[in-house]
Write a protein that holds these residues in place. Structure first.
Motif, mmCIF file in Angstrom:
data_model
loop_
_atom_site.group_PDB
_atom_site.id
_atom_site.type_symbol
_atom_site.label_atom_id
_atom_site.label_comp_id
_atom_site.label_asym_id
_atom_site.label_seq_id
_atom_site.Cartn_x
_atom_site.Cartn_y
_atom_site.Cartn_z
ATOM 1 N N PRO A 65 -7.150 -11.406 -20.688
ATOM 2 C CA PRO A 65 -7.490 -11.713 -19.288
ATOM 3 C C PRO A 65 -8.357 -10.636 -18.631
ATOM 4 O O PRO A 65 -9.183 -10.949 -17.775
ATOM 5 C CB PRO A 65 -6.118 -11.817 -18.600
ATOM 6 N N VAL A 68 -11.952 -11.264 -19.798
ATOM 7 C CA VAL A 68 -12.435 -12.497 -19.154
ATOM 8 C C VAL A 68 -12.765 -12.222 -17.687
ATOM 9 O O VAL A 68 -13.828 -12.625 -17.188
ATOM 10 C CB VAL A 68 -11.385 -13.625 -19.272
ATOM 11 N N PHE A 69 -11.873 -11.538 -16.986
ATOM 12 C CA PHE A 69 -12.105 -11.217 -15.575
ATOM 13 C C PHE A 69 -13.357 -10.358 -15.413
ATOM 14 O O PHE A 69 -14.168 -10.577 -14.502
ATOM 15 C CB PHE A 69 -10.895 -10.484 -14.998
ATOM 16 N N MET A 72 -16.343 -12.617 -15.677
ATOM 17 C CA MET A 72 -16.486 -13.469 -14.499
ATOM 18 C C MET A 72 -17.097 -12.696 -13.315
ATOM 19 O O MET A 72 -17.904 -13.235 -12.554
ATOM 20 C CB MET A 72 -15.125 -14.035 -14.083
ATOM 21 N N CYS A 113 -19.552 -8.076 -21.778
ATOM 22 C CA CYS A 113 -18.716 -9.223 -21.387
ATOM 23 C C CYS A 113 -17.683 -9.664 -22.411
ATOM 24 O O CYS A 113 -16.534 -9.896 -22.073
ATOM 25 C CB CYS A 113 -19.598 -10.423 -21.056
ATOM 26 N N VAL A 255 -13.066 -3.540 -16.444
ATOM 27 C CA VAL A 255 -12.884 -4.233 -15.163
ATOM 28 C C VAL A 255 -13.274 -3.302 -14.013
ATOM 29 O O VAL A 255 -13.941 -3.719 -13.059
ATOM 30 C CB VAL A 255 -11.426 -4.714 -15.007
ATOM 31 N N ALA A 276 -13.280 -15.634 -9.538
ATOM 32 C CA ALA A 276 -13.145 -14.962 -10.834
ATOM 33 C C ALA A 276 -11.700 -14.981 -11.309
ATOM 34 O O ALA A 276 -11.424 -15.196 -12.498
ATOM 35 C CB ALA A 276 -13.655 -13.526 -10.730
ATOM 36 N N SER A 277 -10.760 -14.786 -10.397
ATOM 37 C CA SER A 277 -9.336 -14.775 -10.766
ATOM 38 C C SER A 277 -8.871 -16.152 -11.235
ATOM 39 O O SER A 277 -8.157 -16.274 -12.239
ATOM 40 C CB SER A 277 -8.481 -14.316 -9.580
ATOM 41 N N ARG A 279 -10.672 -18.625 -12.521
ATOM 42 C CA ARG A 279 -11.258 -18.941 -13.831
ATOM 43 C C ARG A 279 -10.576 -18.138 -14.942
ATOM 44 O O ARG A 279 -10.380 -18.624 -16.049
ATOM 45 C CB ARG A 279 -12.761 -18.670 -13.820
ATOM 46 N N THR A 280 -10.207 -16.896 -14.613
ATOM 47 C CA THR A 280 -9.494 -16.067 -15.590
ATOM 48 C C THR A 280 -8.126 -16.654 -15.903
ATOM 49 O O THR A 280 -7.706 -16.714 -17.067
ATOM 50 C CB THR A 280 -9.342 -14.625 -15.054
ATOM 51 N N LEU A 283 -8.594 -19.743 -18.237
ATOM 52 C CA LEU A 283 -8.933 -19.397 -19.613
ATOM 53 C C LEU A 283 -7.760 -18.720 -20.323
ATOM 54 O O LEU A 283 -7.487 -18.979 -21.497
ATOM 55 C CB LEU A 283 -10.154 -18.465 -19.632
ATOM 56 N N THR A 284 -7.048 -17.857 -19.609
ATOM 57 C CA THR A 284 -5.912 -17.165 -20.213
ATOM 58 C C THR A 284 -4.797 -18.152 -20.552
ATOM 59 O O THR A 284 -4.175 -18.061 -21.623
ATOM 60 C CB THR A 284 -5.369 -16.075 -19.261
#
Length: 436
Positions: A65, A68-69, A72, A113, A255, A276-277, A279-280, A283-284
């Motif tokens: 995560p 990913v964050f 994003m 990324c 991050v 962003a949170s 979407r994270t 995905l997580t």
């Protein structure tokens, strides 16, 4: 029921539900649980739960995560726009210079990324219209962005490498180190392809007129655009390679770097953080289901004895160990045309890894070959993710047929790179051995 019939029924059921459109993660998990119940009974569920619990205790999971964050946030900061302006001034005077510069930005994004889509969307939005306006061949411009975008899963940090490590048990740090030189190799090969082709066909990618190249003062000012990205790369990869942080801790450092970039570009708002949170989280959550499916599949596969059956089939391939490895690469390449990379990992790695290790091959080296095949899958018709990312941001006159046909020469270049790493394994294994 014989093991051959059970294996055929198991994989036949999987394929049936996949073709019916059920998400692969739920197909693998659901079918595996059903087969476990009918082969071992309800007690088998304790085995799956125990394996999942063991994975959930792994601190490596926290890196997913975080990376990913980080991606994003970086996607929305404006870093890509400034990088393209810098590249436009420094490389635009060369034939194919904008294409080469775009590859450089994609590699830099990959090193920041850890996912594929960020560079494709950013360069498809910024670089593609610019190249087309300046007379670049449409297919060359599309192919460059598709190829460079795929490096996000090869050049560390890479979320796919973290998943590979979780499924196979190899070191995440060693996988990250192993991806550096192959990533550089693929970039060099792609740049050479562009340089050679533009030398013979200069109309494909003309040099920019002098008035667009900028003077030295403008070029030097534009170099400021690379400071933050390089700082983030050094913070993330440098801290892992020097042994200052684990991959998980380095993700947290990344991050921090992404948030600092957002502050510098004045884009750090509650709206950006919220999007962003969310979407994270999505995905997580998907990745957690993937890990559940992987363990259920692995448990069902082993309980049926199918592993021994398929090992026997693979070992009977004529030509020795190298023929087996090449066969695996062909299987993965074909699967990558129709399935998502994570699904391919779930299906193939429990089958392939015991064979790879029994043949005496390095699982880190095999992991790099596997990830490169996944990267090729991202850009290969009919279902490569990068193809659809690019179509979503490309100008209206760019058709799906244009995008499909643009990738052919670049796929061949990637296959040449894959072959070189197979012939010279040290390209992938030198850094892990030197650093770890």
């Amino acid at each position: 029921m014989s093991i051959e019939m059970l294996t055929l029924l198991f994989f036949g059921t999987l394929l049936l539900f996949v073709f019916l459109g059920v998400p692969l993660t739920f197909v693998l998990g659901g079918v595996s649980v059903v087969f476990l119940y009918f082969t071992w009974g309800a007690d088998a569920f304790y085995m799956v739960a125990s394996q999942i619990w063991g994975t959930m205790e792994s601190s490596t999971l926290v890196a997913i995560p975080l990376f990913v964050f980080m991606a994003m946030v970086l996607e929305r900061t404006g870093v890509a726009k400034d990088l393209y302006h810098m590249m436009h001034l420094w490389w635009g005077g060369l034939r194919g210079g904008l294409a080469i510069g775009t590859l450089g930005i994609c590699a830099l994004f990959a090193a920041m990324c850890g996912i594929s889509g960020a560079a494709v969307v950013a360069m498809g939005t910024i670089a593609l219209p610019s190249m087309l306006e300046r007379g670049y061949d449409k297919k060359l411009a599309l192919g460059v962005i598709n190829t460079g975008g795929g490096w996000g899963i090869l050049i560390p940090p890479s979320i796919l490498m973290i998943l590979y490590s979780l499924i196979t048990g190899v070191s995440v740090g060693q996988m990250f180190a192993a991806g550096v030189l192959p990533g550089v190799l693929l970039m060099v090969l792609t740049v050479l392809y562009i340089v050679v082709r533009c030398a013979f066909q200069p109309n494909l990618a003309p040099a920019l007129p002098k008035e667009e190249r900028g003077n030295m003062a403008e070029k030097m000012r534009a170099l400021r655009a690379v400071i933050l990205p390089i700082l983030i790369v050094v913070m993330v990869l440098g801290s892992i390679i020097k042994g200052i942080t684990t991959p998980t801790e380095a993700a947290a450092v990344g991050v921090l770097g992404a948030l600092l970039s957002a502050i510098v570009y004045r884009k750090l708002t509650w709206g950006l953080m919220r999007e962003a949170s969310l979407r994270t989280f999505k995905l997580t959550g998907m990745i957690m289901w993937i890990l559940f499916a992987a363990h259920a599949f692995s448990a069902a596969y082993q309980s049926m004895g199918a592993q021994a059956l398929i090992e026997g089939v693979m070992m009977s391939i004529p030509g020795g160990p190298w023929a087996i490895i090449i066969s695996m690469m062909v299987i993965v390449f074909l699967l990558a045309m129709v399935l998502d990379p994570v699904g391919i990992m779930l299906i193939t790695l429990p089958v392939f890894m015991p064979i790879v290790q029994s043949l005496g091959f390095d699982p880190i080296w095999f992991g790099i070959l596997f990830v490169i095949n996944m990267e090729i899958g991202y850009m290969t018709p009919p279902f490569g993710f990068n193809l659809f990312y690019l179509k979503g941001v490309a100008p209206p006159d760019v058709s799906m047929r244009d995008i499909y046909s643009s990738v052919i020469p670049f796929v061949l270049v990637e296959i040449v790179g894959l072959a070189l790493i197979m012939i010279f394994p040290e390209i992938a294994t030198y850094l892990p051995k030197a650093l770890f």
